[in-house]
Structures are given as structure tokens and as C-alpha cells.
Motif scaffolding. Structure first.
Motif, PDB file in Angstrom:
ATOM      1  N   TYR A 161      -0.645  -6.422   9.626  1.00 44.93           N
ATOM      2  CA  TYR A 161      -1.566  -5.350  10.006  1.00 44.93           C
ATOM      3  C   TYR A 161      -1.527  -5.037  11.497  1.00 44.93           C
ATOM      4  O   TYR A 161      -1.605  -3.878  11.904  1.00 44.93           O
ATOM      5  N   LEU A 213      -9.669  -6.631   5.465  1.00 48.26           N
ATOM      6  CA  LEU A 213      -8.413  -6.651   4.725  1.00 48.26           C
ATOM      7  C   LEU A 213      -8.219  -7.985   4.008  1.00 48.26           C
ATOM      8  O   LEU A 213      -7.812  -8.021   2.837  1.00 48.26           O
ATOM      9  N   GLN A 219      -9.275  -6.818  10.153  1.00 44.58           N
ATOM     10  CA  GLN A 219      -8.536  -7.912   9.525  1.00 44.58           C
ATOM     11  C   GLN A 219      -9.425  -8.686   8.558  1.00 44.58           C
ATOM     12  O   GLN A 219      -8.973  -9.118   7.493  1.00 44.58           O
ATOM     13  N   VAL A 255       0.782  -5.086   2.630  1.00 43.30           N
ATOM     14  CA  VAL A 255       0.319  -4.642   3.929  1.00 43.30           C
ATOM     15  C   VAL A 255      -0.251  -5.805   4.717  1.00 43.30           C
ATOM     16  O   VAL A 255      -0.291  -5.738   5.936  1.00 43.30           O
ATOM     17  N   ALA A 268      -7.498  -0.125   7.596  1.00 41.27           N
ATOM     18  CA  ALA A 268      -7.884  -1.403   7.001  1.00 41.27           C
ATOM     19  C   ALA A 268      -8.693  -1.189   5.726  1.00 41.27           C
ATOM     20  O   ALA A 268      -8.513  -1.906   4.738  1.00 41.27           O
TER      21      ALA A 268
END
Length: 294
Positions: A86, A151, A148, A81, A63
Motif C-alpha cells: 500500500y 486495509l 493501513q 493490494v 484504502a
């Protein structure tokens, strides 16, 4: 000749407990806190902390890399991505390491007999297993949500128009939270269900990982051999991919297996198939501990 044995009673100043008596939610909360400490290896030696550290790094490092790519490469790099894809990348290491880590919450207490100390009034077996399950579920949620969040932050910061991108894509946040809960529910329940019936951690990990890899290999092989609707349905044998199917439904993406769309399988069936692989292990876990007495 000695006289008869005599007993003496000493007044030790016994007093009844007069403090606050808390209810069942507090008992379960205490078990959750203890379970999280156990899973993280807090209060134990370095070896107990290795698996939690590996699980954290396995999800955080990719990440962080993708976040940097998104920031440096702009919006297009982040979408490559992105938050929607993810979990497909993270699900494999998460399942493998969860299978090795989750049994620590159940098997050690049974083998050492410590569970008999837990199962005294007012703690019940149901309280115990619920607290253990919630502890690992909460820990897994944290581990899947944090990467997450990083990201998504990277994608937002890498966008040409940060606020415009955020206004247009803020729904990705509740989506990845929901998809993360779906993945955490699966990777929490299955290993704990196996650990409820097997006393050795290594055997639990081998059963869970072996079952997952065998199902994946068989499902992908049979699904690829048969064209059309039959192949789509056979892909479902790979039950370990069902959380990613739900992830794709949440994000409005096409559900695929081995690059082939599952166009012949209705979305309701995909949801029911996922729920089956959560409900059955959960039921077995609950049944194993239901009514257990100290």
C-alpha cells in the motif's frame, strides 16, 4: 510658561507569578499542538483546510476501496493490494501534498515576523523547530497508519478463517507501523528542510516535487539503459523510492525498481541511502534554526 514635566507612578497591584513552572517537554508539547492546528487549518478559513483534506482523502479513499475489495473478494483480493504494497501506492500523493502543506509550519512565521514572538524566553529556536517537526511528523504518521489499519482489518475480515489468518499474519501490524514511520520520516523532513531556507510556500513545493520527479526520471532512465550491477546502482538516483525499498525489506519482499530487482545492491546500502536522505535534510533544518535569536 509651563513647568517641568512630571511623572507619576501608580500602584497597579503587580504580583509575581506563583503558579507551576513547567519544563522544556511541556514547551515543545505546546508547540506540537499549535503546529498540528496550523497544519490542519484549525482556527482559520476554509482555504487553509483544503490541502489537509486533500491529503487525508488521497490516502483514505484508496484504502477504503481496497478494504471493501478485500472483504468482498476474500483473502486473495486483499493480498493483491495488501498492507505490504500500500505504501508504494500512497507515497507519491503523500510526498506531493506534504511538499505543499509542510511549508505552512515555517514560512508563514518567518515572513510575518511572528517567529520573533515565539523565540522569547524560555522558548529557544531549537524548541521551535523541534516542535514544528514533531507536529508534522505526528500528523503524517496518523495519516499513513490509519488507512493501513483499515486495509488490514479488511483483509482479516475477508479471510476464510478470520482468526487463523490473524494468528498467522499479526506481524503485519508492527511491520506496517514501522514502514509507515519510515515513510513519514522521509516526507516530513525533506519538505521542512527546504522550507527552512525558502520563504514562499509555492516555491518550496515546486523545489521538492521538481527534485523528486527529476531524480525519479533520471534514475529510472539511466538504470534501465545499463544492465547488471551498474544499472542497479544508478536506480538509487531515484531517492524518492528509498522509503519503499525499506518497506520491502521490512516485509521481506524483493526490492525492485521499474520491475527489475536490485540484486546487486546490498540491503545495508539501501538502508544507509535512505538514512542519508533523512539525516542531511534534518541537519540542514537544524542548522538553519540553531542559535537563532529573537
Amino acid at each position: 510658561m509651563t513647568g517641568p514635566a512630571r511623572g507619576e507612578v501608580y500602584d497597579l497591584g503587580y504580583r509575581r507569578y506563583e503558579g507551576m513552572v513547567l519544563g522544556r517537554p511541556w514547551r515543545v508539547a505546546a508547540l506540537v499542538g499549535n503546529g498540528m492546528r496550523t497544519a490542519l487549518g484549525i482556527g482559520r478559513g476554509v482555504p487553509a483546510k483544503i490541502l489537509p483534506a486533500l491529503l487525508f482523502l488521497a490516502l483514505m479513499v484508496p484504502a477504503l476501496v481496497f478494504m471493501l475489495i478485500a472483504i468482498l473478494g476474500g483473502n486473495a483480493a486483499g493480498d493483491g493490494v495488501g498492507v505490504s504494497g500500500y505504501y508504494a501506492l500512497a507515497s507519491v500523493p503523500l510526498l506531493i501534498l506534504s511538499a505543499a502543506l509542510a511549508p505552512e509550519l515555517l514560512t508563514t512565521d518567518r515572513r510575518s515576523g511572528l517567529i520573533s514572538l515565539y523565540l522569547v524566553r524560555p522558548i529557544t529556536a531549537e524548541d521551535y523547530v523541534l516542535g514544528r517537526w514533531l507536529a508534522f511528523f505526528a500528523l503524517t504518521l496518523l495519516i499513513v497508519w490509519l488507512p493501513q489499519a483499515l486495509l488490514f482489518a479488511g483483509v482479516v475480515l475477508g479471510a476464510n478463517e478470520t482468526w487463523e489468518y490473524l494468528r498467522g499474519n499479526w506481524l503485519d501490524v508492527p511491520r506496517f507501523l514501522a514502514a509507515g514511520a519510515v515513510l513519514a520520516l522521509f516526507t516530513t523532513t525533506l519538505p521542512l528542510a527546504v522550507a527552512a531556507y525558502v520563504d514562499r510556500r509555492a516555491v518550496v513545493a515546486a523545489v521538492v516535487i521538481g527534485l523528486w520527479f527529476i531524480a525519479a526520471a533520471v534514475g529510472e532512465a539511466l538504470g534501465g539503459l545499463i544492465e547488471g550491477a551498474g544499472g542497479s546502482w544508478l536506480y538509487l538516483i531515484n531517492f524518492g523510492a528509498s522509503p519503499i525499498d525499506i518497506n520491502n525489506l521490512i516485509f521481506g519482499l524483493e526490492v525492485q525498481r521499474a520491475g527489475e530487482p536490485l540484486e546487486h545492491v546490498p540491503a545495508g546500502v539501501l538502508v544507509a541511502w535512505y538514512l542519508l536522505w533523512v539525516a542531511v535534510p534534518a541537519g540542514l533544518l537544524w542548522r538553519r534554526y540553531r542559535g537563532m535569536s529573537a
